[in-house]
Design an enzyme around this catalytic site. Structure first.
Site, PDB file in Angstrom:
ATOM      1  N   ASP A   1       0.839  -1.191   0.000  1.00  0.00           N
ATOM      2  CA  ASP A   1       0.000   0.000   0.000  1.00  0.00           C
ATOM      3  C   ASP A   1       0.880   1.249   0.000  1.00  0.00           C
ATOM      4  O   ASP A   1       1.589   1.505   0.978  1.00  0.00           O
ATOM      5  CB  ASP A   1      -0.899  -0.020   1.240  1.00  0.00           C
ATOM      6  CG  ASP A   1      -2.076   0.928   1.134  1.00  0.00           C
ATOM      7  OD1 ASP A   1      -2.017   1.851   0.309  1.00  0.00           O
ATOM      8  OD2 ASP A   1      -3.052   0.749   1.869  1.00  0.00           O
ATOM      9  N   ASP A   2       0.855   1.996  -1.091  1.00  0.00           N
ATOM     10  CA  ASP A   2       1.610   3.254  -1.229  1.00  0.00           C
ATOM     11  C   ASP A   2       3.122   3.047  -1.329  1.00  0.00           C
ATOM     12  O   ASP A   2       3.895   3.948  -1.021  1.00  0.00           O
ATOM     13  CB  ASP A   2       1.327   4.216  -0.073  1.00  0.00           C
ATOM     14  CG  ASP A   2      -0.093   4.741  -0.054  1.00  0.00           C
ATOM     15  OD1 ASP A   2      -0.877   4.375  -0.952  1.00  0.00           O
ATOM     16  OD2 ASP A   2      -0.431   5.521   0.857  1.00  0.00           O
TER      17      ASP A   2
ATOM     18  N   CYS B   1      -6.378   3.840  -3.464  1.00  0.00           N
ATOM     19  CA  CYS B   1      -6.516   2.500  -2.882  1.00  0.00           C
ATOM     20  C   CYS B   1      -7.630   1.624  -3.434  1.00  0.00           C
ATOM     21  O   CYS B   1      -7.383   0.566  -3.999  1.00  0.00           O
ATOM     22  CB  CYS B   1      -6.704   2.630  -1.378  1.00  0.00           C
ATOM     23  SG  CYS B   1      -5.361   3.472  -0.538  1.00  0.00           S
TER      24      CYS B   1
ATOM     25  N   ARG C   1      -7.442  -1.619  -6.118  1.00  0.00           N
ATOM     26  CA  ARG C   1      -7.725  -2.992  -5.686  1.00  0.00           C
ATOM     27  C   ARG C   1      -8.864  -3.604  -6.500  1.00  0.00           C
ATOM     28  O   ARG C   1      -8.870  -4.807  -6.780  1.00  0.00           O
ATOM     29  CB  ARG C   1      -8.038  -3.001  -4.186  1.00  0.00           C
ATOM     30  CG  ARG C   1      -6.807  -2.803  -3.356  1.00  0.00           C
ATOM     31  CD  ARG C   1      -7.071  -2.217  -1.970  1.00  0.00           C
ATOM     32  NE  ARG C   1      -5.897  -1.451  -1.590  1.00  0.00           N
ATOM     33  CZ  ARG C   1      -4.815  -1.985  -1.030  1.00  0.00           C
ATOM     34  NH1 ARG C   1      -4.783  -3.275  -0.733  1.00  0.00           N
ATOM     35  NH2 ARG C   1      -3.767  -1.241  -0.749  1.00  0.00           N
TER      36      ARG C   1
ATOM     37  N   LYS D   1      -5.232  -5.748   4.101  1.00  0.00           N
ATOM     38  CA  LYS D   1      -6.179  -4.661   3.851  1.00  0.00           C
ATOM     39  C   LYS D   1      -7.077  -5.005   2.658  1.00  0.00           C
ATOM     40  O   LYS D   1      -6.594  -5.266   1.561  1.00  0.00           O
ATOM     41  CB  LYS D   1      -5.411  -3.368   3.575  1.00  0.00           C
ATOM     42  CG  LYS D   1      -6.283  -2.225   3.083  1.00  0.00           C
ATOM     43  CD  LYS D   1      -5.447  -1.012   2.788  1.00  0.00           C
ATOM     44  CE  LYS D   1      -6.230  -0.031   1.944  1.00  0.00           C
ATOM     45  NZ  LYS D   1      -5.475   1.177   1.624  1.00  0.00           N
TER      46      LYS D   1
ATOM     47  N   HIS E   1     -10.498  -3.148   1.574  1.00  0.00           N
ATOM     48  CA  HIS E   1     -10.828  -1.834   1.012  1.00  0.00           C
ATOM     49  C   HIS E   1     -11.748  -1.857  -0.209  1.00  0.00           C
ATOM     50  O   HIS E   1     -11.666  -0.993  -1.083  1.00  0.00           O
ATOM     51  CB  HIS E   1      -9.555  -1.038   0.703  1.00  0.00           C
ATOM     52  CG  HIS E   1      -9.724   0.417   1.041  1.00  0.00           C
ATOM     53  ND1 HIS E   1      -8.698   1.325   1.001  1.00  0.00           N
ATOM     54  CD2 HIS E   1     -10.826   1.116   1.419  1.00  0.00           C
ATOM     55  CE1 HIS E   1      -9.142   2.515   1.347  1.00  0.00           C
ATOM     56  NE2 HIS E   1     -10.440   2.411   1.609  1.00  0.00           N
TER      57      HIS E   1
ATOM     58  N   SER F   1      -8.262   1.456   5.026  1.00  0.00           N
ATOM     59  CA  SER F   1      -6.912   1.956   5.307  1.00  0.00           C
ATOM     60  C   SER F   1      -6.673   2.170   6.799  1.00  0.00           C
ATOM     61  O   SER F   1      -7.580   2.539   7.550  1.00  0.00           O
ATOM     62  CB  SER F   1      -6.674   3.274   4.562  1.00  0.00           C
ATOM     63  OG  SER F   1      -6.715   3.083   3.173  1.00  0.00           O
TER      64      SER F   1
ATOM     65  N   HIS G   1       1.487   2.385   3.932  1.00  0.00           N
ATOM     66  CA  HIS G   1       0.513   3.467   4.089  1.00  0.00           C
ATOM     67  C   HIS G   1       0.709   4.099   5.467  1.00  0.00           C
ATOM     68  O   HIS G   1       0.924   3.400   6.447  1.00  0.00           O
ATOM     69  CB  HIS G   1      -0.893   2.868   3.964  1.00  0.00           C
ATOM     70  CG  HIS G   1      -1.991   3.863   3.763  1.00  0.00           C
ATOM     71  ND1 HIS G   1      -2.395   4.723   4.757  1.00  0.00           N
ATOM     72  CD2 HIS G   1      -2.795   4.122   2.697  1.00  0.00           C
ATOM     73  CE1 HIS G   1      -3.392   5.476   4.309  1.00  0.00           C
ATOM     74  NE2 HIS G   1      -3.655   5.121   3.059  1.00  0.00           N
TER      75      HIS G   1
ATOM     76  N   ASP H   1      -0.161  -0.916  -4.801  1.00  0.00           N
ATOM     77  CA  ASP H   1      -1.441  -0.393  -5.301  1.00  0.00           C
ATOM     78  C   ASP H   1      -1.330   0.966  -5.963  1.00  0.00           C
ATOM     79  O   ASP H   1      -2.207   1.381  -6.714  1.00  0.00           O
ATOM     80  CB  ASP H   1      -2.489  -0.359  -4.176  1.00  0.00           C
ATOM     81  CG  ASP H   1      -2.198   0.672  -3.094  1.00  0.00           C
ATOM     82  OD1 ASP H   1      -1.046   1.136  -2.984  1.00  0.00           O
ATOM     83  OD2 ASP H   1      -3.135   1.008  -2.343  1.00  0.00           O
ATOM     84  N   ASN H   2      -0.277   1.709  -5.670  1.00  0.00           N
ATOM     85  CA  ASN H   2      -0.024   3.017  -6.300  1.00  0.00           C
ATOM     86  C   ASN H   2       1.301   3.541  -5.778  1.00  0.00           C
ATOM     87  O   ASN H   2       1.962   2.895  -4.963  1.00  0.00           O
ATOM     88  CB  ASN H   2      -1.152   4.027  -6.035  1.00  0.00           C
ATOM     89  CG  ASN H   2      -1.575   4.159  -4.595  1.00  0.00           C
ATOM     90  OD1 ASN H   2      -2.711   3.826  -4.243  1.00  0.00           O
ATOM     91  ND2 ASN H   2      -0.687   4.600  -3.721  1.00  0.00           N
TER      92      ASN H   2
ATOM     93  N   LYS I   1       1.440   9.276  -5.541  1.00  0.00           N
ATOM     94  CA  LYS I   1       0.065   8.861  -5.296  1.00  0.00           C
ATOM     95  C   LYS I   1      -0.915  10.014  -5.530  1.00  0.00           C
ATOM     96  O   LYS I   1      -0.631  11.169  -5.217  1.00  0.00           O
ATOM     97  CB  LYS I   1      -0.061   8.378  -3.845  1.00  0.00           C
ATOM     98  CG  LYS I   1      -1.480   8.070  -3.399  1.00  0.00           C
ATOM     99  CD  LYS I   1      -1.504   7.593  -1.962  1.00  0.00           C
ATOM    100  CE  LYS I   1      -2.940   7.345  -1.494  1.00  0.00           C
ATOM    101  NZ  LYS I   1      -2.997   6.738  -0.150  1.00  0.00           N
TER     102      LYS I   1
END
Length: 457
Positions: free
Chosen positions: A8-9, A48, A52, A101, A103, A126, A202, A254-255, A275
């Protein structure tokens, strides 16, 4: 077997073999040595939930009605009619587990075990949607709870911890890794799909005692080191159970990095922005795949690919029927297997953000930026101690970049290649027709709704 590890991130340059500094990622680097890394791999949107949705359905998030980042007040989520990656392989008798996670909706009808996964343990959204975020700690708890409710930890559909604490967050990466290893061990003799979706890096960042203070990069480096350790735990479990050579392991994010958080943010260099933008720093992410005996070692692929392509690739490898409805991804196994002459199967990739706005089209070496407003730190370093700095906003017009020669997107070449611009505007028009565009008030002809909360008595 299929293992997908999703961070995540995590920025493009946050893995050792992609240029990370101040810490090491020996297990991820080993994956790259023993397999392949993609240097031109994208997500469909730099946020996010949208990202996903694309990974798990093989569709652009706009097609399946998921945008942005769903929160604890959201009353929608993934539609029951969408086929997830888990439901795809369940057709072939796979055991399916998801840890981390989710989401894609926090109500029971949207959760993993309602959408193809046999097991689930993790956070429904998140880890910053939480009354202990650093930017609300100065408020009384009653005021904090007006902004964010307590963050729950779930097992299946059941809340097993209604008030996740900062101490709990320190254990998340370890807990997820332990659950992943246990799942592999329990299913050692069955085909399985493991989806390990880390809450980190994240913000707010948390790390266990075993990695705290271990890197020159500070807390962020410590967090990535623990994620790398978790990858090592998964690889070791595959080896120990005799599944090392019959398991495809994929690692990506994810980004890109949340740059406003400064020292608690990752790095996308040499890419532009991060992001929440459709520049390469927002949507181009690290990608590594390993499958001994099937994927050759020490390979690098610079062909464009995207998370939407994972589902149809898994379908091909497992001989699982694709859903009857339209999906956007295509089989990229020839790229993963490093077949001679293999090229991207997609004519173009589309990058949407915000209110279903088409902001970029990627085709081969070219990237067309469509007029939009984006957020930027504008060269400023970002925040400290877990607190963000404010973004500035900038407007961009119609611009063309040769991202093969200019990966940092520094030089607009639209005037030099008007024929390329015209061709790619035609591709954009196809997307407008099929997927729509919010600011242009164009409705797509082939979009499907998100699932809506069904109230029961």
């Amino acid at each position: 077997n299929i293992v997908v590890i999703f961070c995540d991130d995590m920025g493009y340059a946050d893995v050792g073999c992609f240029g990370a500094k101040g810490y090491q990622t020996p297990h991820l680097d080993r994956m790259a040595r023993e397999g392949i890394k993609f240097t031109n791999f994208h997500v469909s949107s730099a946020v996010c939930s949208a990202s996903r949705a694309a990974l798990l359905t093989g569709c652009y998030h706009t097609r399946v009605g998921i945008r942005g980042a769903l929160g604890p007040k959201s009353t929608h989520g993934i539609h029951a009619a969408e086929m997830t990656l888990a439901e795809l392989v369940k057709q072939k008798g796979y055991a399916t587990g998801m840890f981390g996670k989710w989401h894609l909706g926090h109500h029971p009808q949207f959760l993993p075990t309602s959408n193809g996964f046999d097991e689930y343990f993790g956070l429904p959204y998140s880890n910053d949607m939480w009354p202990y975020h650093p930017n609300v700690l100065h408020l009384p708890m009653a005021e904090r709870l007006k902004k964010w409710p307590h963050l729950p930890l779930l097992e299946g559909l059941r809340v097993i911890n209604a008030q996740v604490s900062p101490k709990d967050q320190e254990s998340l990466t370890t807990w997820y890794a332990q659950r992943a290893v246990g799942f592999i061990e329990r299913n050692a003799d069955n085909p399985f799909l493991l989806y390990l979706a880390h809450s980190m890096p994240h913000v707010p960042l948390y790390v266990s005692d075993k990695f705290r203070g271990k890197t020159a990069r500070g807390l962020y480096g410590d967090v990535i080191s623990e994620i790398d350790w978790s990858v090592g735990q998964v690889l070791a479990a595959l080896k120990r159970t005799g599944n090392d050579r019959n398991t495809l392991v994929i690692f990506t994010s994810d980004n890109g990095p949340w740059l406003s958080y400064g020292e608690h943010s990752g790095v996308a260099e040499p890419l532009r922005e991060g992001k929440g933008t459709s520049w390469e720093g927002g949507v181009r992410v690290p990608f590594i795949a390993r499958w001994p005996g099937k994927i050759p070692s020490r390979k690098v692929c610079d062909e464009p690919a995207m998370t939407i392509d994972i589902l149809p690739t898994v379908a091909k490898l497992t001989d699982a029927p694709l859903p009857h409805h339209r999906i956007d991804g295509k089989d990229i196994w020839p790229l993963l297997a490093s077949e001679k002459g293999a090229i991207s199967p997609q004519e173009a990739y589309y990058v949407y953000y915000g209110n279903d706005q088409l902001q970029a089209v990627i085709s081969g070496r070219w990237k067309l930026i469509l007029p939009h407003r984006y957020r930027t730190m504008d060269g400023r370093p970002g925040g400290k101690n877990g607190l963000p700095e404010n973004y500035s906003n900038k407007d961009v017009g119609l611009e063309l970049y040769d991202v093969k020669a200019d990966v940092s997107e520094t030089t607009d070449v639209a005037k030099l290649y008007p024929d390329v611009v015209q061709r790619m505007r035609g591709l954009a028009e196809k997307a407008y027709h099929e997927l729509g565009d919010g600011p242009m008030k164009r409705k797509g002809s082939a979009v499907r709704p998100a699932g809506q909360l069904v109230m029961t008595k």
